[in-house]
Design an enzyme around this catalytic site. Structure first.
Site, short mmCIF file in Angstrom:
data_model
loop_
_atom_site.label_atom_id
_atom_site.label_comp_id
_atom_site.label_asym_id
_atom_site.label_seq_id
_atom_site.Cartn_x
_atom_site.Cartn_y
_atom_site.Cartn_z
N SER A 1 0.85 -1.20 0.00
CA SER A 1 0.00 0.00 0.00
C SER A 1 0.88 1.24 0.00
O SER A 1 1.99 1.24 0.55
CB SER A 1 -0.84 -0.03 1.27
OG SER A 1 -1.46 1.22 1.48
N TYR B 1 -1.60 -0.62 10.80
CA TYR B 1 -1.90 -1.25 9.51
C TYR B 1 -0.71 -1.08 8.55
O TYR B 1 -0.25 -2.05 7.93
CB TYR B 1 -3.18 -0.63 8.91
CG TYR B 1 -3.37 -0.95 7.46
CD1 TYR B 1 -3.75 -2.22 7.05
CD2 TYR B 1 -3.13 0.02 6.47
CE1 TYR B 1 -3.91 -2.52 5.70
CE2 TYR B 1 -3.29 -0.27 5.13
CZ TYR B 1 -3.69 -1.55 4.74
OH TYR B 1 -3.82 -1.83 3.41
N LYS C 1 2.13 -3.86 6.68
CA LYS C 1 2.50 -3.94 5.25
C LYS C 1 4.01 -3.84 5.10
O LYS C 1 4.63 -4.57 4.31
CB LYS C 1 1.80 -2.83 4.46
CG LYS C 1 0.31 -2.97 4.37
CD LYS C 1 -0.09 -4.17 3.52
CE LYS C 1 -1.57 -4.44 3.55
NZ LYS C 1 -1.95 -5.70 2.91
#
Ligand code: NAD
Ligand code: WQD
Length: 366
Positions: free
Chosen positions: A128, A156, A160
């Protein structure tokens, strides 16, 4: 003729389902693993309505290595994985970080362990743009190239970043071991795809984004305003250093994003690059008010909005520099923002209950 076999984790989710469609339309055999935590079984029928093909589906959790062992044993022809399955709500990740590390990081470890055991060597990973954090720290790095220093700012994003690192270490280690054994090791490859803001739906109006619960992202929220489920859009801040004061993002049509996965996988199989990161974005930034205007145009009336304070954690500008993907993958976003808004509106009008209803009647009549 089947050109290859792919396991797609999270393949009934938003980006996964469109990628499955692109794979099937390009003669890949597809097997999906998804526990339907944030998706619906109905998506399999929609994929079949469009492509004429139905992918095989395992309703299982990615945090159990044995689930992958079963899939690879059942399908020894699988030699590629595209890994989407994850939890993805930025705000929630700050409240429940352990759940995010468990699913996103431990789930990825289960997958990689099982892949190694079964000698499955190509992985395409859903990363992302969030791994860049606030790239405006580096003013000469806007639009953002892959060489921009990484610095995620929420749990989050950290998951990643960690999984990118794990995949890089794993693939490099397998290549080194192979070389010591006098082999090339070139079959071990990983694509780290850093997406910017996915947008839109299938032009047929049959497939689109169907978030369970309260949406977090701008476009699903705008769609709810358009159908009257929400009174107005709250615009988070108009005091950014942009043309109209609202924050800038790079909205990429879901069909372009899905095709990006297909070309990345083909690139791994043909060119054996080892591990490589690619930005998947358009290179064009749009403000929140640009989006309100563009979606209002698609709907045919002005949508109400109200400016409120900034959302915590938001940054001014996340626009991709997609040159590396343009040059190396020969991939370029083709659809416009207007296409994305028109397609999103068609999907929303045709499917007021998302996937929890029959497909649009005219499609079934075809
Ligand atoms: P999504 O929620 O629609 O899809 C994720 C899928 O994973 C869902 O179908 C869900 O049921 C499944 N899943 C979740 N936990 C699981 C588990 N424990 N076991 C098995 N399946 C599980 O999300 P999306 O928007 O399609 O995102 C796909 C990937 O792309 C994610 O990894 C996400 O982090 C990443 N990503 C998304 C965006 C975005 O804005 N949508 C942007 C950048 C990256
Ligand atoms: C877009 C713009 C908001 C809602 C997130 C994740 C990122 C990636 C994509 C997964 C921002 C503004 C939004 C609203 C608003 N996901 N906005 N009112 O934050 O760019 O990215 O999704 O990897 O990691 O952080 O996307 O759609 O939430 O917001 O004004 O009600 O719209 O402030 O400028 P974001 P978004």
């Amino acid at each position: 003729m089947v050109v290859g076999s792919v396991l797609v984790t999270g393949g009934t989710g938003y980006i996964g389902s469109f990628t499955v469609l692109a794979l099937l339309e390009n003669d890949y055999k597809v097997v999906i693993v998804d526990n339907l935590f944030n998706s619906d079984h109905e998506v399999l029928r929609r994929i079949e309505l469009i492509s004429g093909k139905r992918p095989e589906f395992y309703n299982v959790d990615i945090t159990k290595e044995e689930n992958f062992d079963k899939v690879f044993t059942d399908h020894p022809d699988i030699d590629n994985v595209i890994h989407f399955a994850a939890l993805k709500a930025v705000g929630e990740s700050g409240e429940r970080p352990l759940d995010y590390y468990y699913v996103n990081v431990y789930g990825s470890l289960c997958l990689l362990q099982s892949m190694k055991k079964h000698n499955v060597t190509n992985i395409v990973f859903s990363s992302s743009a969030t791994v860049y954090g606030d790239a405006t720290r580096f003013p000469n790095m806007i639009p953002i190239p892959e060489i921009c220093p990484l610095g995620p700012t929420n749990p989050y994003g950290n998951t990643k970043f960690v999984v990118e690192t794990i995949i890089t270490d794993h693939i490099n280690a397998q290549r080194t071991i192979a070389k010591k054994e006098g082999k090339t090791g070139e079959e071990w490859n990983g694509a780290l795809l850093r997406y910017f803001n996915p947008a839109g739906a299938h032009p047929s109006g049959v497939m689109g984004e169907d978030p369970q619960g309260v949406p977090y992202n701008l476009l699903p929220l705008l769609a709810q305003v358009a159908v009257g489920k929400r009174e107005k859009l709250l615009v988070f801040g108009d005091d950014y250093a942009s043309k109209d004061g609202t924050a800038i993002r790079d909205y990429i049509h879901i069909l372009d994003l899905a095709r990006g996965h297909l070309v990345a996988l083909n690139h791994l199989r043909e060119h054996h690059p080892g591990v490589r990161a690619w930005n998947l974005g358009t290179g064009k930034g749009s403000t929140v008010l640009d989006m309100v205007k563009s979606f209002s145009h698609a709907v045919g009336r002005d949508l109400p909005y109200q400016v409120v304070g900034r959302r915590s954690g938001d940054v001014l500008d996340l626009t991709a520099n997609p040159t590396r993907a343009n040059e190396e993958l020969k991939w370029k976003a083709e659809f416009t923002l207007e296409d994305a808004c028109a397609d999103l509106w068609r999907w929303t009008e045709n499917n007021p209950q998302g996937y929890r209803q029959q497909p649009p009647k005219e499609f079934l009549d075809k």
